[in-house]
Motif scaffolding. Sequence first.
Motif, short mmCIF file in Angstrom:
data_model
loop_
_atom_site.label_atom_id
_atom_site.label_comp_id
_atom_site.label_asym_id
_atom_site.label_seq_id
_atom_site.Cartn_x
_atom_site.Cartn_y
_atom_site.Cartn_z
N MET A 1 0.85 -1.20 0.00
CA MET A 1 0.00 0.00 0.00
C MET A 1 0.88 1.24 0.00
N GLN B 1 -5.82 5.09 0.08
CA GLN B 1 -4.94 4.12 -0.55
C GLN B 1 -4.82 4.43 -2.03
N ARG B 2 -3.61 4.52 -2.49
CA ARG B 2 -3.38 4.75 -3.92
C ARG B 2 -3.59 3.46 -4.70
N ARG B 3 -4.25 3.57 -5.84
CA ARG B 3 -4.45 2.41 -6.71
C ARG B 3 -4.06 2.76 -8.15
N ASP C 1 -8.46 1.79 -11.83
CA ASP C 1 -9.23 2.22 -10.66
C ASP C 1 -8.84 3.62 -10.21
N ASN D 1 -8.18 6.04 -6.86
CA ASN D 1 -7.69 5.82 -5.50
C ASN D 1 -8.86 5.59 -4.55
N GLY E 1 -14.05 3.07 -7.95
CA GLY E 1 -13.19 2.27 -8.81
C GLY E 1 -13.91 1.64 -10.00
N HIS F 1 -13.12 -4.52 -10.37
CA HIS F 1 -12.50 -4.66 -9.05
C HIS F 1 -13.46 -4.22 -7.94
N GLN G 1 -13.01 -6.12 -4.65
CA GLN G 1 -11.84 -5.67 -3.88
C GLN G 1 -12.14 -4.34 -3.19
N THR G 2 -12.86 -3.46 -3.87
CA THR G 2 -13.23 -2.19 -3.25
C THR G 2 -14.10 -2.43 -2.02
N TRP H 1 -12.14 -3.84 0.91
CA TRP H 1 -11.31 -2.81 1.55
C TRP H 1 -12.17 -1.95 2.46
N THR I 1 -3.84 -2.68 -13.02
CA THR I 1 -4.32 -3.92 -12.42
C THR I 1 -5.15 -4.68 -13.44
#
Length: 330
Positions: A1, A16-18, A22, A24, A39, A43, A46-47, A50, A306
């Motif tokens: 991260m 969090q940087r992505r 996506d 951030n 995002g 994903h 995953q969002t 988180w 990603t």
Amino acid sequence: MDTNGAERLPDWVIWQRRPFPDANLLLIDGREAALVDSGFVGHAQQTADWVCAHSDHLARVVNTHWHADHVGGNALLQARGAGIAASAPDADAIARRDPGCCLAEYLDQPVAPYTVDESLDDGQVLRLGDADWEVVHTPGHTPGHLALWQPEERLLLVGDALSDYDVGWVNSALDGPGAAATNVASLQRLADLEPRVLLPAHGPIPADPTAAFASALRRGRRLVDDPDGAVWYGIRRIFAFALMIRGGVLVDEVEPYLHARAWLTDAARLLRLTPEALAAELVETMVRSGAAVLRDNRLQAAAKFTPVLPEALRAPFPRAWPASAGPQRL
């Protein structure tokens, strides 16, 4: 991260940087916990995971604008109980199920169907977490783009208005020849707030907000002064995103893919080229500049991103979304 710059944030702002595709992640924790942007649809899980790891209950998702990399997790988070808030122009179009919603079909960037629960206007104050934030309408990158300003902490969430020493692209084909000038006016309005911390949707937290704004304003004015350059800037960004979400495109399919895109046809008209000539030149310039690479018989994006599973691209375009009850104006 990547936490670069996060030490300047209060402990109730979690960032969090992505990488692309996506935006951030930015969670404002508290009694009215809110996520700013969600995002890409590929994903969304995953969002959501988180968010669950950092908050017991997400009350609201606030979208800075409706591009696919900012609203892709909306549907899943809404199904789990979060309300969706968006600018009035975006909210109204989503309520109508306008075929142009999110530019999903135009850009060929899928978005899972969602509704907007709260329509936001310029100057409106929102309770996010345990603090009041002001909605700042910042058209330019899109007509409905907004920023969020927290005056006590002097935190400014800017979406795609700018990133670290960069500026968002504008669409003069859809939004008119004044879009670039509108964008500069929005940038200046944000710069005048003199934030302590600038939080962009892409890239790192700028170490020096004043320098980031100065650079963005210079870039923004170049887009005003060079309309053709503004078109090129936009289509390179759009095509790079297409290569990212598809894991590249087979070499023999690249130009047929481009010829079928409405954004390329519009850009060709503005640049006084045929779509075929522009498609060939776009591929050539992106390979020559290193923005795209030929690998395994595919044209692929060179930037870090990603990967996206192919099934994530099957979301229906907005013209096929189920009807919406429409947003509230709070």
